[in-house]
Design a protein around this motif. Structure first.
Motif, PDB file in Angstrom:
ATOM      1  N   GLN A   1      13.892  -9.553  19.915  1.00 19.23           N
ATOM      2  CA  GLN A   1      13.582  -8.611  18.821  1.00 19.23           C
ATOM      3  C   GLN A   1      13.403  -9.361  17.508  1.00 19.23           C
ATOM      4  O   GLN A   1      12.470  -9.088  16.747  1.00 19.23           O
ATOM      5  N   PHE A   2      14.309 -10.298  17.245  1.00 19.18           N
ATOM      6  CA  PHE A   2      14.202 -11.108  16.025  1.00 19.18           C
ATOM      7  C   PHE A   2      12.897 -11.903  16.030  1.00 19.18           C
ATOM      8  O   PHE A   2      12.192 -11.975  15.025  1.00 19.18           O
ATOM      9  N   GLN A   3      12.595 -12.504  17.169  1.00 18.07           N
ATOM     10  CA  GLN A   3      11.410 -13.356  17.275  1.00 18.07           C
ATOM     11  C   GLN A   3      10.135 -12.566  16.991  1.00 18.07           C
ATOM     12  O   GLN A   3       9.204 -13.090  16.375  1.00 18.07           O
ATOM     13  N   ALA A   4      10.095 -11.313  17.401  1.00 11.95           N
ATOM     14  CA  ALA A   4       8.914 -10.473  17.180  1.00 11.95           C
ATOM     15  C   ALA A   4       8.652 -10.233  15.691  1.00 11.95           C
ATOM     16  O   ALA A   4       7.551  -9.841  15.312  1.00 11.95           O
ATOM     17  N   GLN A   5       9.657 -10.501  14.854  1.00  8.79           N
ATOM     18  CA  GLN A   5       9.538 -10.245  13.422  1.00  8.79           C
ATOM     19  C   GLN A   5       9.165 -11.485  12.615  1.00  8.79           C
ATOM     20  O   GLN A   5       9.165 -11.446  11.388  1.00  8.79           O
ATOM     21  N   GLN A   6       8.868 -12.583  13.296  1.00  5.34           N
ATOM     22  CA  GLN A   6       8.499 -13.796  12.561  1.00  5.34           C
ATOM     23  C   GLN A   6       7.543 -14.644  13.397  1.00  5.34           C
ATOM     24  O   GLN A   6       7.363 -14.411  14.589  1.00  5.34           O
ATOM     25  N   GLU A   7       6.960 -15.641  12.750  1.00  6.77           N
ATOM     26  CA  GLU A   7       5.975 -16.485  13.419  1.00  6.77           C
ATOM     27  C   GLU A   7       6.616 -17.560  14.297  1.00  6.77           C
ATOM     28  O   GLU A   7       6.161 -17.810  15.414  1.00  6.77           O
ATOM     29  N   PHE A   8       7.676 -18.216  13.822  1.00 11.32           N
ATOM     30  CA  PHE A   8       8.299 -19.301  14.572  1.00 11.32           C
ATOM     31  C   PHE A   8       8.909 -18.771  15.869  1.00 11.32           C
ATOM     32  O   PHE A   8       9.650 -17.776  15.854  1.00 11.32           O
TER      33      PHE A   8
END
Length: 150
Positions: A94-101
């Motif tokens: 979920q966190f990853q879906a909110q950023q590019e890296f």
């Protein structure tokens, strides 16, 4: 003598973190001076705080060019004050879906990015998670009984 002991502790903490592919990826990226994103730093701090002392955690976080000393200290304090448990794989995604890296470098692998599979946390972490799940279950029981009377 204390410095040698501290060096041993921190190198053993880094070695322990490297047992998890995601944490090794985050460590390597930070050591290379990459911006791992806000949520990458948050995930790193939530897990690494159990393996590094605060000074080493701060020093590692500020290797990220988007994170200065003030931000690193604020993040560490937030994680401590809210007593965040290390995130489950689903939360990392979920966190990853909110950023590019890419926090989870191999998101297709269902075993990837599960810190509980590869790392040993203090017993208090597991107790905290159990208490949270029990509270959540009781809250849902209350919801269903309340709607049953409506």
């Amino acid at each position: 003598m204390a410095r040698t002991s501290k060096q041993r502790r921190s190198s053993s903490g880094r070695e322990a973190l490297r047992k998890n592919g995601m944490m090794a990826h985050l460590l390597d990226s930070l050591d290379a001076g990459e911006d791992i994103g806000h949520f990458g730093r948050l995930v790193f701090a939530m897990v690494a705080r159990y393996f590094m002392d605060e000074e080493e955690l701060r020093e590692t976080l500020i290797q990220d060019p988007a994170c200065d000393e003030r931000q690193a200290l604020a993040l560490i304090e937030q994680v401590k004050q809210r007593d965040y448990s290390p995130p489950r794989r689903e939360k990392v995604l979920q966190f990853q879906a909110q950023q590019e890296f890419p926090i989870c470098p191999n998101a297709e692998d269902p075993d990837a990015c599960n810190v509980y599979k590869d790392l040993q946390f203090p017993e208090s972490v597991y107790e905290h998670i159990s208490e949270y799940r029990e509270q959540k279950a009781h809250a849902h029981e209350g919801d269903s009984s309340a709607t049953g009377h409506a």
